[in-house]
Scaffold this active site. Structure first.
Site, short mmCIF file in Angstrom:
data_model
loop_
_atom_site.label_atom_id
_atom_site.label_comp_id
_atom_site.label_asym_id
_atom_site.label_seq_id
_atom_site.Cartn_x
_atom_site.Cartn_y
_atom_site.Cartn_z
N HIS A 170 0.83 -1.20 0.00
CA HIS A 170 0.00 0.00 0.00
C HIS A 170 0.87 1.25 0.00
CE1 HIS A 170 -0.46 1.28 4.53
NE2 HIS A 170 0.77 0.98 4.24
N CYS A 174 5.14 5.05 5.33
CA CYS A 174 3.97 4.58 4.58
C CYS A 174 3.64 5.50 3.40
CB CYS A 174 2.76 4.42 5.50
SG CYS A 174 2.77 2.86 6.42
N HIS A 226 5.15 -0.10 -0.54
CA HIS A 226 5.87 -0.96 0.40
C HIS A 226 4.86 -1.97 0.90
CE1 HIS A 226 3.76 1.96 2.83
NE2 HIS A 226 3.72 1.04 3.76
N HIS A 249 3.26 -4.86 3.92
CA HIS A 249 3.11 -5.23 5.32
C HIS A 249 2.72 -6.70 5.41
CE1 HIS A 249 3.38 -1.22 7.11
NE2 HIS A 249 2.62 -0.77 6.13
N ASP A 305 -4.53 -10.91 -0.41
CA ASP A 305 -3.17 -11.46 -0.31
C ASP A 305 -2.36 -11.22 -1.58
OD1 ASP A 305 -1.12 -12.81 1.04
OD2 ASP A 305 -1.64 -14.71 0.06
N HIS A 306 -1.15 -10.65 -1.38
CA HIS A 306 -0.24 -10.32 -2.49
C HIS A 306 -0.83 -9.31 -3.46
CE1 HIS A 306 1.96 -13.62 -0.74
NE2 HIS A 306 3.01 -13.27 -1.44
N GLU A 329 -1.10 -4.46 11.51
CA GLU A 329 -0.30 -4.00 10.37
C GLU A 329 1.18 -4.34 10.59
OE1 GLU A 329 -0.72 -0.01 7.97
OE2 GLU A 329 0.84 0.25 9.48
NI NI Z 1 2.46 1.13 5.42
#
Ligand code: NI
Length: 135
Positions: A13, A32, A38, A40, A78-79, A124
């Site tokens: 995200h 972020c 990037h 998580h 996911d992914h 997160e």
């Molecule tokens: Ni983030």
């Protein structure tokens, strides 16, 4: 009585308000706000509430709960890139707060009648989580 199932997903995200400068986004959102995304490693804990069944002793079959979470939540996230790939996050800041509310809306209609969705806790990072109770 409460029963919790934990699942896991990885997602990318970026948090950035398009109306703000790069500097202000970096000031507010820190790492972020990184322009090139990037990831998580999210942990999700889904808790249902009910009473154990007289014949099984189970509040609800956790395998079935896992299947529901995977079908309606994990398979969607996911992914994926939360900002781009996930229709139910379109037009929203992809914060953990907004994500947990969106996940609740995805999952709650599919929770069987014998239990109630009590809470969703979304990590997160190992040290940051949001917990949502549906209101
Ligand atoms: Ni983030």
């Amino acid at each position: 009585m409460y029963l919790t199932r934990t699942e896991h997903f990885n997602a990318a995200h970026k948090l950035a308000n398009p109306n703000w400068s790069k500097e202000k986004n970096e000031e507010i959102f820190g790492a972020c706000a990184n322009e090139n995304w990037h990831g998580h490693n999210y942990e999700i804990l889904v808790t249902v509430k009910g009473e154990p069944d007289a014949e099984t002793g189970f509040l609800y079959d956790v395998k079935k709960l896992s299947q529901l979470i995977n079908k309606y939540v994990i398979d969607e996230l996911d992914h994926k890139n939360l900002n781009i790939d996930v229709p139910f996050m379109h037009g929203q800041m992809c914060s953990t707060e907004n994500l947990v509310v969106a996940i609740w809306k995805q999952l709650e209609p599919h929770i069987p009648a014998q239990v109630k969705l009590h809470s969703i806790k979304l990590y997160e990072t190992p040290r940051i989580y949001v917990e949502y109770f549906g209101a």
